[in-house]
Design an enzyme around this catalytic site. Structure first.
Site, PDB file in Angstrom:
ATOM      1  N   ARG A   1      -1.889  -6.248  -8.272  1.00  0.00           N
ATOM      2  CA  ARG A   1      -1.545  -4.869  -8.639  1.00  0.00           C
ATOM      3  C   ARG A   1      -1.814  -4.600 -10.119  1.00  0.00           C
ATOM      4  NH1 ARG A   1       1.504  -0.330  -6.564  1.00  0.00           N
ATOM      5  NH2 ARG A   1       1.812  -1.376  -4.560  1.00  0.00           N
TER       6      ARG A   1
ATOM      7  N   GLU B   1       9.033   3.589  -8.951  1.00  0.00           N
ATOM      8  CA  GLU B   1       8.369   2.806  -9.979  1.00  0.00           C
ATOM      9  C   GLU B   1       7.553   3.607 -10.997  1.00  0.00           C
ATOM     10  OE1 GLU B   1       7.140  -1.346  -8.044  1.00  0.00           O
ATOM     11  OE2 GLU B   1       6.704   0.355  -6.742  1.00  0.00           O
TER      12      GLU B   1
END
Length: 776
Positions: free
Chosen positions: A323, A725
């Site tokens: 990621r 997030e």
């Protein structure tokens, strides 16, 4: 748990898009919200303490636990030899042991468990263990691991175009390196599990975890039992932030093993110091960049090298580092790009998921590049950012996903205008020209965050809805509540579906015996996945009830509608309770399961190509800071935030998430510093040595706004977007602003060598380095 459910006391109909208070808000502020350690202690309950390794890497020559067993209050001492199943509590790769066997690989690794009549007795007994070690070579830092070529897996490469050729051809080219520190989760409620034995060796576990199904699976693995022998239940957590996704399993499995072995309930709850020593953190990174650009600051080629400290075991490090690679473009089109990621194994506690899951580190890397290009080209950093945004036909990411709904340019322009960026930037320059000691900096940075688990099979969720004969609704799904407001959002989805008041919906504990095989509440996907699963269950029930109504009242199904006034059947309206009673008397099932799997996503990790994300969430923040060049102290004066949440399910909850994420990101980049000594001992293991942001660190001026045109091109739950997030990365604007303030010491002639976190020591060192290099 004594408080296994919560009803939201709101009489009028309030479904989605309404600012409804968190379902436990009143209990939070009055101290009546019940957590695992608040549960009444069952009769005969044992307290479990884990004996820990004091060495970073060593062979265990001998371990004499006889003094431990003889200590007052001790009922049982368990080691690896007492495990009936597999000695493993790891999520993917079987390399994380419940108890060490033969070798220890970090300070704080679990060696044995003491079960005693009090936690004081258990701790006192554990201290009497006599362990003899033979030290082995230990790699503590990324540099140590790199020198020994220790990796948890092979380095990964993601590329599009010919970066090497583009770099050679570029009119301008710069290189640089900087470090990004880790971060402790510092959840207010620490790790905690309470296990109660049941018949035939089964066990029920209350656990503070984001992933009940995984905890269930790992306990079953340790016990050598099928999953159905273990029930894991979660009502709420006092924070998780990723730290309770995989690493709750160690404490849960220890408690469950003690409970099954002794036939008595057992609780394992480490104190703050033990928790910080034994659990993993956000990965710290070292970043190297080589970037080519034209005189206008537009990138032509870039090579990024990302190196991370993963710790002793694999945990979730492969996906986290992936990621970071995915987000190394942030909101920018990189014409020719190569991203190389090194995942280093070190003899420190295994790092794990943390809000953003690698994304923040990748974004911090490209934002440093933007600041460096702006400094080298003599341009305003915001202008450089604008010139490199996706758009104008340039919409292909380094991993070959097309950016289809690119709102970053529009959102950035709106924020730049509303925060008066240009005039304030001139004011900052004027302030710096007039003040030799205090220096200001300002930066506006964007966020483009991909939403979905990058491990494709995790993008699924289940739900269970019971409608009782009185029209009240019981709602259960696989998502967990850690303070982020997931329960209330999903309850609003259910209330909207049936058009009933919110106080008719009961929010119940997440438990593995109601909804099986769930994914973690992580990847910002809690509302996306579970909300859609609830919609699916509600759709089945509404379809069943519509068919019943059409037959009983002799109308076409199209004449049956669920409204806030009641169920409309032709020209008649029945209250929802009356209608449900009629359905029950007609023997209509009033229970349904729901399921959702995210569509359109597919990713080939071997080639690092595909569509790992269902959509992107966007945001932007403008932060203004002041630094003291004599002490290195920093203060954030003002922050303006504009964030995209699509069509918000609950604006009040989402605003809180944006503000909280931003402040937590500030902590990561400015005050929270993890320090390990040469022997692998964590020195910052308590609030006395580890500084999280407090209310006093909140900027005096903090303007937070949800982007009003909010939209989602994909059919998510009521067209909302994830909010868990993405806001954390808005705080990169603070770090960029500090960098600008340091650079102003020498009139922006040199790029500061500032690492994160920008502690006073780091800022002061960078100031002195800038002066030296600039001859100022």
């Amino acid at each position: 748990m004594a408080d296994s459910g919560a009803s939201v006391k709101v009489t009028p109909f309030q479904g989605v898009h309404a600012s409804v208070p968190h379902d436990s808000a009143l209990r939070h502020v009055t101290g009546t919200a019940i957590y695992v350690d608040d549960l009444p202690e069952p009769a005969g309950m044992l307290h479990v303490h884990l004996g820990m390794s004091t060495r970073a890497h060593a062979r265990v020559v001998s371990m004499d636990l006889s003094p431990v067993r003889a200590s007052p209050g001790v009922v049982r001492v368990l080691t690896a030899d007492d495990i009936p199943g597999e000695n493993d509590v790891s999520p993917v790769i079987h390399d994380d042991r419940l108890f060490a066997q033969g070798e220890v690989y970090c300070v704080g690794q679990s060696l044995f468990a003491v079960a005693a009549t009090s936690i004081a007795a258990a701790r006192a007994a554990a201290a009497k263990a006599v362990v003899e070690y033979e030290d082995l070579p230990a790699a503590i830092s990324i540099t140590d691991a790199s020198a020994l070529d220790l990796k948890i897996e092979a380095s990964q490469r993601m590329a599009r175009g010919d970066a090497a050729a583009a770099l050679e051809a570029a009119p301008n080219r710069i290189q640089g390196r900087f470090a990004i520190g880790g971060q402790d989760h510092f959840y207010l409620e620490g790790q905690a599990s309470l296990a109660t034995p049941r018949e035939e060796g089964d066990v029920h576990v209350w656990c503070s975890t984001q992933h009940p199904t995984e905890v269930q699976h790992l306990i079953a693995r340790v016990l050598g039992r099928p999953d159905h022998a273990v029930t894991v239940e979660v009502r709420r957590m006092g924070g998780g932030f990723g730290g309770k996704e995989t690493q709750a399993s160690l404490f849960a499995a220890a408690a469950a093993l003690v409970a099954v072995k002794t036939g008595r309930p057992a609780k394992c709850r480490p104190d703050r110091d033990e928790d910080m020593v034994m659990t993993g953190k956000r990965h710290d990174f070292e970043v190297g960049y080589d970037v080519g650009f034209d005189d206008e600051g537009r990138l032509q080629g870039i090579r990024l090298e990302l190196s991370s400290r993963c710790g002793a075991t694999t945990d979730l490090s492969p996906a986290i580092n992936d990621r970071a690679m995915f987000h190394a473009d942030n909101a920018y089109y990189l014409p020719a790009v190569e991203i190389v990621s090194h995942r280093y194994r070190t003899h420190t506690v295994s790092n794990t998921a943390f809000r953003g899951f690698g994304g923040p580190q990748g974004m911090a890397a490209i934002e440093r590049v933007m600041d460096a290009v702006a400094q080298a080209a003599g341009l305003d950093p915001l202008e450089v950012r604008r010139r490199n945004l996706y758009g104008g036909g340039h919409n292909l990411t380094p991993y070959y996903q097309v950016v289809e709904d690119n709102i970053a340019p529009e959102l950035i322009e709106e924020l730049a205008k509303s925060c008066d960026y240009e005039a304030r930037q001139r004011a900052v320059d004027a302030f710096n020209a007039a003040n030799p000691i205090l220096k200001k900096g300002m930066a506006l940075t964007p966020v483009k965050f991909g939403v979905s688990f990058t491990t494709t099979h995790l993008n699924q969720a289940g739900a269970l809805i019971h409608i009782y004969a009185d029209g009240s609704i019981m709602l259960n799904h696989g998502g967990t509540e850690m303070g982020q407001g997931l329960y209330i959002k999903v309850a609003q989805v259910a209330a909207e579906a049936f058009q009933v008041p919110l106080d008719r919906v009961k929010i119940t504990s997440t438990t593995t015996d109601k909804v099986p095989n769930t994914s973690a509440t992580a990847a910002s996907s809690g509302a996306d996945l579970n909300g859609m699963a609830v919609l699916d269950a509600a759709g089945k029930l509404k379809g069943r009830l519509t068919a019943f109504a059409a037959e009983k009242w002799g109308v076409d199904p199209s004449q049956v509608a669920f409204t806030s006034e009641g169920v409309r059947i032709g020209g008649e309206i029945l209250s929802f309770p009356d209608f449900c009673r009629q359905a029950y008397l007609a023997r209509i099932s009033l229970s349904a399961t729901g399921f959702y799997a995210t569509p359109k996503i597919a990713y080939d990790r071997k080639t690092h190509r595909g569509r790992p994300f269902y959509y992107f969430a966007y945001g932007a923040a403008c932060s203004e800071v002041v630094i003291d060049t004599l002490t290195g102290e920093t203060k954030v004066l003002r922050a303006d935030i504009l964030h995209d949440v699509g069509r918000s399910l609950n604006p009040a909850i989402d605003l809180g998430q944006v503000e909280g994420g931003f402040i937590q990101g500030m902590g990561w980049l400015t005050t929270e510093e993890l320090v390990y000594d040469a022997k692998g001992v964590l020195k910052t293991h308590a609030p006395s040595t580890y500084k999280i942001p407090t209310a006093g660190d909140r900027p005096k001026v903090l303007n937070v706004k949800l982007w009003e045109p909010g939209r989602n091109a994909e059919p998510t739950v009521h067209r909302s977007k994830a909010v868990g997030e993405p806001p954390l990365m808005l705080a990169i604007s603070v770090f960029s602003a500090i960098t600008r303030a340091v650079a102003s010491v020498a009139d922006h002639r040199v790029m500061p060598n500032l690492d994160a976190p920008a502690t006073p020591e780091a800022v002061l060192t960078a100031v002195e380095d800038v002066r030296r290099r600039a001859g100022a």
